[in-house]
Design an enzyme around this catalytic site. Structure first.
Site, mmCIF file in Angstrom:
data_model
loop_
_atom_site.group_PDB
_atom_site.id
_atom_site.type_symbol
_atom_site.label_atom_id
_atom_site.label_comp_id
_atom_site.label_asym_id
_atom_site.label_seq_id
_atom_site.Cartn_x
_atom_site.Cartn_y
_atom_site.Cartn_z
ATOM 1 N N SER A 73 0.811 -0.918 0.518
ATOM 2 C CA SER A 73 0.133 -0.271 0.237
ATOM 3 C C SER A 73 0.706 1.171 -0.042
ATOM 4 O O SER A 73 2.531 1.242 0.050
ATOM 5 C CB SER A 73 -0.972 0.332 1.737
ATOM 6 N N TYR A 90 -2.720 -0.172 10.564
ATOM 7 C CA TYR A 90 -3.160 -0.887 9.441
ATOM 8 C C TYR A 90 -1.467 -0.163 8.574
ATOM 9 O O TYR A 90 -0.818 -1.176 8.179
ATOM 10 C CB TYR A 90 -4.293 0.040 9.027
#
Length: 223
Positions: free
Chosen positions: A135, A147
């Site tokens: 990501s 996250y």
């Protein structure tokens, strides 16, 4: 003989789009996810090149069994796309839910490790590819985001795994997209990256010649 790609998190979004793109490019696809009905529908859409396997990738035994079923069906395993991932409702450290962190870490970190551990013996035989979904959040710092920290692990692990796999002629690539229009978000994101965009990047990495190892593909929305 067609090559075989195993995909985790295959029931929707990036995983489902990649399954369709890979099958269109001539690959067999083993589809792993917890949503059995969605997997069956996707496999029916793809046809005989697809093998749906309902599995929880945070369970080592289920991952190992899925790999065995894949090899039994298609004869070999040539590539893996470790795509399963999840987020949390509250990204903060002080206000976040530690139980949500626990569950997210099992999916975003341990499931990737379990998938690599179970598939590397087969990828060694085929000098195969291990591709993992990272990501933008794994390349930049986001205030209080656990996250983001899990995706930093993914990026670091992918680099380490690439060094291990090159010893037997294998390759590892991390796909690191910015915002993607998936079910992860409550509202549609039509101007952001689409699952098909990421799927095309996976197929690109898979189609590299033996002399080329693409270690990372970083993608951002063009809006």
């Amino acid at each position: 003989m067609a090559k075989t790609l195993l995909i985790t998190g295959a029931s929707s979004g990036i995983g489902a789009a990649t399954a369709k793109a890979a099958a269109a490019a001539g690959w067999n696809v083993a589809l792993l996810a917890r949503s059995g009905d969605k997997l069956t529908d996707l496999a029916n859409e793809i046809g005989d090149a697809a093998l749906p396997i309902q599995a929880d990738v945070t369970d080592r035994g289920e991952v190992t069994s899925a790999v065995e079923r894949t090899v039994d069906r298609f004869g070999a395993l040539d590539a893996v796309f470790a795509n399963a991932g999840t987020g949390v409702n509250n990204p903060g450290i002080e206000t976040g839910d530690p139980q949500e962190w626990h569950d997210m870490i099992h999916v975003n970190i341990l499931a990737v490790l379990y998938t690599a551990h179970a598939t590397l013996p087969e990828l060694r035989k085929t000098k195969g590819n291990f591709i993992v979904t990272g990501s933008k959040a794994g390349r930049e710092h986001f205030k209080g985001s656990v996250y983001s920290a899990t995706k930093w692990f993914v990026h670091g692990f992918a680099g380490n795994l690439a060094e291990e796999m090159r010893e037997f002629g294998g390759r590892c690539c991390v796909i690191s997209p910015g915002m993607v229009n998936t079910e992860f978000f409550d509202e549609p994101k039509p101007t952001k990256l689409q699952p098909e965009d990421v799927a095309d990047a996976v197929v690109f990495a898979l189609n590299q010649p033996d002399t080329s190892a693409v270690r990372e593909i970083h993608m951002m929305p063009n809006d």
